[in-house]
Design a protein around this motif. Sequence first.
Motif, short mmCIF file in Angstrom:
data_model
loop_
_atom_site.label_atom_id
_atom_site.label_comp_id
_atom_site.label_asym_id
_atom_site.label_seq_id
_atom_site.Cartn_x
_atom_site.Cartn_y
_atom_site.Cartn_z
N ASP A 52 5.17 -12.68 -3.53
CA ASP A 52 4.71 -11.30 -3.60
C ASP A 52 5.88 -10.37 -3.93
N HIS A 53 5.67 -9.07 -3.77
CA HIS A 53 6.71 -8.13 -4.12
C HIS A 53 7.66 -7.86 -2.94
N ALA A 54 8.88 -7.50 -3.31
CA ALA A 54 9.89 -7.07 -2.34
C ALA A 54 9.86 -5.55 -2.28
N GLY A 105 2.06 -7.57 0.41
CA GLY A 105 1.14 -8.69 0.34
C GLY A 105 1.43 -9.67 1.46
N GLU A 106 0.64 -10.73 1.51
CA GLU A 106 0.80 -11.69 2.59
C GLU A 106 2.18 -12.33 2.62
N GLN A 107 2.80 -12.46 1.43
CA GLN A 107 4.12 -13.10 1.36
C GLN A 107 5.18 -12.14 0.85
N SER A 108 4.96 -10.85 1.03
CA SER A 108 5.97 -9.85 0.70
C SER A 108 7.03 -9.81 1.79
N ILE A 109 8.17 -9.23 1.43
CA ILE A 109 9.21 -8.95 2.41
C ILE A 109 9.61 -7.50 2.27
N VAL A 110 9.66 -6.81 3.40
CA VAL A 110 9.98 -5.38 3.43
C VAL A 110 11.37 -5.21 4.03
#
Length: 342
Positions: free
Chosen positions: A26-28, A45-50
């Motif tokens: 997903d997006h960073a 998203g489910e596999q984003s990192i913030v």
Amino acid sequence: MKLSQQQAVGAAMDQWITGIPGRIPDHAIFVENPEHAPYAKELAGEQSIVFVLDGGNGADEDTVVPVSGFFDVVGEELLVAGSLSLEVQDYLAIPFISLMGVTVVRITTSEDWQAFFDDAEEARRSGHFVWQLTEVNAVFAERGLLDGGQSVGSPLARLHIASDGTVLSGPYGSTVGKAGDSLADIRTRCLALEPESALASVCDAEAVRDSLGARPWIPRYLAALDAWKFIPRDDRSKATIVGFGASVYGASPTDDLPSPRAPFIIHSDGQYTLLDTASGRTFRVGPDAAAIIEALSNLRHLQLAASAVAAALGVSVAAAEESTRAVLEQFERAGVDVFGAG
């Protein structure tokens, strides 16, 4: 933090820095103001990192990673998750410093761009590279723009929420929304962006596009910088990368360079080595085979390559074609694409 999570965080940070999608599924998202962290999590998203600047320890959530320091101040550091330290430097400074750790190399001003293109053209003409750029810990910001790694939708690979809530397509990119906007609206705006919009907030996007368009070989230059990383440090002073200041069969310095994905030929102490950067494998080759491989990579056509190397091999075009076919088939069996098409 588990090793798998550390790897995901490093990949997400790389995606945010370079703009190259696919490092994570997903997006960073980078958040300058912790007050916007809840909104960023809505976009995730489910596999984003913030990444949240000065955002606490974030230990209770796998997708929220605290960062501290500075992401846009030259000479300062950005500390990610308390363990990954990134130093930020402008391109102009790189030739004059030693890279002690992972260093983000920014090209954000007209002076940076001019120096970058001057160094690239010098490398192509003479084979001289800025050695700091060949170090494994040098990371080009906006690498996706420089090497054409961005595609439709790439801007959504990363988002940057400025301190006032403005949503950008990357740390120096175009405005694509404001805090509160839906992800659907932001996605629509991102899809309309051109690759050069990655630097829209800091320099003239049209000038960037024109400069890169006039030098379609820049991705091969960046690949050559990466190729140096495979050469042992003690051997670099005697090594030459064919295509940069040197040719085996007599190619003109103005001829097209190979695809960035094509293997490299390293010349050192009178010996030639084919380096397949895709796999990290090396193959010792003779001068005739080196000439043939260079011509195949440059010209991307068997008959054209044979005609180009016939004189260098001292044989007829027909004999050169037979040798060229044999070399091509040999490396095809070895799983090496000398055209770099894959």
